[in-house]
Scaffold this motif. Structure first.
Motif, PDB file in Angstrom:
ATOM      1  N   GLN A  92       4.914   9.767   8.881  1.00 31.43           N
ATOM      2  CA  GLN A  92       4.732   9.608   7.436  1.00 31.43           C
ATOM      3  C   GLN A  92       3.270   9.335   7.077  1.00 31.43           C
ATOM      4  O   GLN A  92       2.759   9.856   6.093  1.00 31.43           O
ATOM      5  N   ASN A  93       2.590   8.498   7.856  1.00 36.01           N
ATOM      6  CA  ASN A  93       1.237   8.074   7.490  1.00 36.01           C
ATOM      7  C   ASN A  93       0.139   8.793   8.269  1.00 36.01           C
ATOM      8  O   ASN A  93      -1.044   8.538   8.060  1.00 36.01           O
ATOM      9  N   LYS A 112      12.805   9.649  -0.410  1.00 36.14           N
ATOM     10  CA  LYS A 112      13.231   8.253  -0.231  1.00 36.14           C
ATOM     11  C   LYS A 112      14.724   8.066  -0.497  1.00 36.14           C
ATOM     12  O   LYS A 112      15.256   6.974  -0.329  1.00 36.14           O
ATOM     13  N   LEU A 162       0.804  -6.992   2.380  1.00 35.87           N
ATOM     14  CA  LEU A 162       1.856  -7.018   3.391  1.00 35.87           C
ATOM     15  C   LEU A 162       1.367  -6.776   4.806  1.00 35.87           C
ATOM     16  O   LEU A 162       1.861  -7.384   5.751  1.00 35.87           O
ATOM     17  N   ASP A 163       0.402  -5.858   4.950  1.00 33.21           N
ATOM     18  CA  ASP A 163       0.148  -5.404   6.321  1.00 33.21           C
ATOM     19  C   ASP A 163      -1.232  -4.796   6.510  1.00 33.21           C
ATOM     20  O   ASP A 163      -1.945  -4.531   5.545  1.00 33.21           O
ATOM     21  N   TYR A 181      -3.288  10.357   6.917  1.00 31.47           N
ATOM     22  CA  TYR A 181      -4.463   9.533   6.583  1.00 31.47           C
ATOM     23  C   TYR A 181      -5.420   9.422   7.778  1.00 31.47           C
ATOM     24  O   TYR A 181      -6.547   8.965   7.650  1.00 31.47           O
ATOM     25  N   GLY A 231       9.387   2.524   3.453  1.00 32.60           N
ATOM     26  CA  GLY A 231       9.000   3.626   4.329  1.00 32.60           C
ATOM     27  C   GLY A 231      10.234   4.462   4.668  1.00 32.60           C
ATOM     28  O   GLY A 231      11.368   4.003   4.517  1.00 32.60           O
ATOM     29  N   TYR A 263      -6.134  -0.741   5.308  1.00 30.78           N
ATOM     30  CA  TYR A 263      -5.509  -1.076   4.032  1.00 30.78           C
ATOM     31  C   TYR A 263      -6.431  -1.940   3.177  1.00 30.78           C
ATOM     32  O   TYR A 263      -6.327  -1.948   1.947  1.00 30.78           O
ATOM     33  N   THR A 267       0.854  -1.192   0.000  1.00 32.58           N
ATOM     34  CA  THR A 267       0.000   0.000   0.000  1.00 32.58           C
ATOM     35  C   THR A 267       0.887   1.239   0.000  1.00 32.58           C
ATOM     36  O   THR A 267       2.077   1.145  -0.243  1.00 32.58           O
ATOM     37  N   GLY A 268       0.299   2.390   0.284  1.00 31.77           N
ATOM     38  CA  GLY A 268       1.078   3.630   0.297  1.00 31.77           C
ATOM     39  C   GLY A 268       0.805   4.439  -0.970  1.00 31.77           C
ATOM     40  O   GLY A 268       0.269   3.917  -1.951  1.00 31.77           O
ATOM     41  N   ALA A 269       1.205   5.696  -0.923  1.00 31.17           N
ATOM     42  CA  ALA A 269       0.932   6.611  -2.035  1.00 31.17           C
ATOM     43  C   ALA A 269       1.640   6.161  -3.320  1.00 31.17           C
ATOM     44  O   ALA A 269       1.094   6.279  -4.419  1.00 31.17           O
ATOM     45  N   THR A 270       2.859   5.633  -3.180  1.00 27.36           N
ATOM     46  CA  THR A 270       3.640   5.227  -4.354  1.00 27.36           C
ATOM     47  C   THR A 270       2.892   4.201  -5.199  1.00 27.36           C
ATOM     48  O   THR A 270       2.979   4.208  -6.425  1.00 27.36           O
ATOM     49  N   HIS A 288      11.372   0.755   6.575  1.00 22.95           N
ATOM     50  CA  HIS A 288      10.545  -0.452   6.677  1.00 22.95           C
ATOM     51  C   HIS A 288      10.140  -1.004   5.319  1.00 22.95           C
ATOM     52  O   HIS A 288      10.025  -0.276   4.333  1.00 22.95           O
ATOM     53  N   GLY A 303       6.855  -3.534   4.252  1.00 22.07           N
ATOM     54  CA  GLY A 303       5.651  -3.868   4.991  1.00 22.07           C
ATOM     55  C   GLY A 303       5.639  -2.936   6.190  1.00 22.07           C
ATOM     56  O   GLY A 303       5.920  -1.739   6.068  1.00 22.07           O
ATOM     57  N   PHE A 304       5.367  -3.470   7.366  1.00 21.99           N
ATOM     58  CA  PHE A 304       5.550  -2.682   8.585  1.00 21.99           C
ATOM     59  C   PHE A 304       6.657  -3.290   9.440  1.00 21.99           C
ATOM     60  O   PHE A 304       6.614  -3.243  10.669  1.00 21.99           O
TER      61      PHE A 304
HETATM   62  C1  GLP Z   1       3.112   2.096   4.271  1.00 23.76           C
HETATM   63  C2  GLP Z   1       3.151   0.609   4.016  1.00 23.76           C
HETATM   64  C3  GLP Z   1       4.474   0.183   3.436  1.00 23.76           C
HETATM   65  C4  GLP Z   1       4.894   1.094   2.300  1.00 23.76           C
HETATM   66  C5  GLP Z   1       4.947   2.514   2.752  1.00 23.76           C
HETATM   67  C6  GLP Z   1       5.388   3.471   1.664  1.00 23.76           C
HETATM   68  O1  GLP Z   1       3.785   2.445   5.425  1.00 23.76           O
HETATM   69  N1  GLP Z   1       2.906  -0.150   5.192  1.00 23.76           N
HETATM   70  O2  GLP Z   1       4.376  -1.140   2.999  1.00 23.76           O
HETATM   71  O3  GLP Z   1       6.138   0.702   1.837  1.00 23.76           O
HETATM   72  O4  GLP Z   1       3.645   2.837   3.186  1.00 23.76           O
HETATM   73  O5  GLP Z   1       4.563   4.579   1.634  1.00 23.76           O
HETATM   74  P1  GLP Z   1       4.506   5.679   0.508  1.00 23.76           P
HETATM   75  O6  GLP Z   1       4.391   5.003  -0.806  1.00 23.76           O
HETATM   76  O7  GLP Z   1       3.263   6.461   0.848  1.00 23.76           O
HETATM   77  O8  GLP Z   1       5.751   6.459   0.648  1.00 23.76           O
END
Ligand code: GLP
Length: 274
Positions: free
Chosen positions: A164-165, A202, A66-67, A168, A134, A80, A36-39, A138, A140-141
């Motif tokens: 970072q998250n 990143k 993943l999580d 949301y 992340g 998620y 998951t995540g914005a990417t 990280h 996953g988590f």
């Molecule tokens: C979350 C997910 C991670 C992912 C990360 C990247 O934390 N658990 O699996 O790698 O987001 O986030 P983004 O793509 O928003 O930078």
């Protein structure tokens, strides 16, 4: 580990999508590990387009995410599971029985983690695991100090991840502190890993993961020991890599990547289909 540096985030997403698409076309009953995540949002948007416009068929695919956050049901829009329905599952026709995420609202989290691992095994293992990274390092988590041998389990989120998250959840202070995640050991058993990193925020952590020593403080560095891991990034994310000329050299000369390379551009300037 293959490091592929492309000019833009769009190019990096396009290559990632192409690899996933080829996997699904080659083996329609593929088992995919999803992130998951914005990417990943652009990746899923392109996969949905490939499904709707080019007949990419997900009807036999099984997926494992993943999580998931602890304490959120899969109906919670911040989960998620909801993210996956919104970004991929609903439009690509992947129903709940084949799109599995750990259930962070399960009464017995240990049993849930065990059942998740068992389901991956019963599906024959993961063919292609998609990964983001992340800012804590990280995957996953699996936060800093996660064991390379770890399996799916409950974890504490790192402060960096809350930062970072947090948006949301309307702020880091409202975020769950706990999550369930596939372990690094689980991820390492995937037949192939594909890590996508874009954007300058990143760059520092990607350089540590790829070029730093393998260490628990940077969980993504464990992937250096994976037998088939590809890292795809854009120029801003690659900015901290010291050996980028070498990675470009490998990419330009590896026959396995030949059909993904630019045919006319000078070496090192990335790829497009030739
Ligand atoms: C979350 C997910 C991670 C992912 C990360 C990247 O934390 N658990 O699996 O790698 O987001 O986030 P983004 O793509 O928003 O930078």
């Amino acid at each position: 580990m293959d490091i592929i540096i492309l000019p833009s985030a769009d190019d990096a997403v396009a290559l990632t999508v192409r690899i996933i698409e080829e996997q699904v076309r080659r083996r329609p009953e593929s088992v995919l590990g999803l992130a998951t995540g914005a990417t990943m949002e652009d990746v899923y948007r392109s996969l949905v387009r490939a499904h709707l416009e080019d007949g990419l068929d997900f009807s036999q695919v099984t997926t494992f995410n993943l999580d998931e956050y602890v304490g959120l049901t899969h109906e919670d829009p911040r989960s998620y599971a909801a993210y996956m329905r919104r970004n991929l599952f609903d439009a690509a026709g992947i129903d709940e029985s084949r799109g599995r995420l750990p259930d962070g609202a399960a009464a017995d989290l240990t049993a849930e983690c065990r059942a998740f691992e068992e389901a991956i095994r019963a599906a024959g293992g993961i063919d292609l695991q998609l990964l983001g990274i992340g800012r804590s390092g990280h995957i996953g988590f699996n936060e800093p100090m996660a064991s390379p041998a770890s399996r799916t389990r409950r974890v504490v989120l790192a402060p960096e991840t809350l930062k970072q998250n947090g948006s949301y959840f309307g702020g880091a202070e409202h975020m769950p502190r706990l999550a369930l995640t596939m372990g690094i050991g689980t991820i390492m058993e995937s037949r192939r890993c594909l890590l996508l990193a874009t954007g300058k925020e990143k760059s520092a952590v990607l350089a540590e993961a790829v070029e730093g020593p393998v260490r628990a403080m940077i969980p993504a560095s464990a992937l250096q020991a994976h037998p088939a891991c590809t890292v795809i990034c854009d120029e801003p994310a690659a900015a901290g890599l010291r050996q980028r000329a070498y990675y470009d050299w490998l990419f330009q000369h590896d026959p396995a990547w030949a059909r993904f390379r630019l045919t006319t551009a000078p070496p090192g300037s990335g790829c497009r289909e030739g």
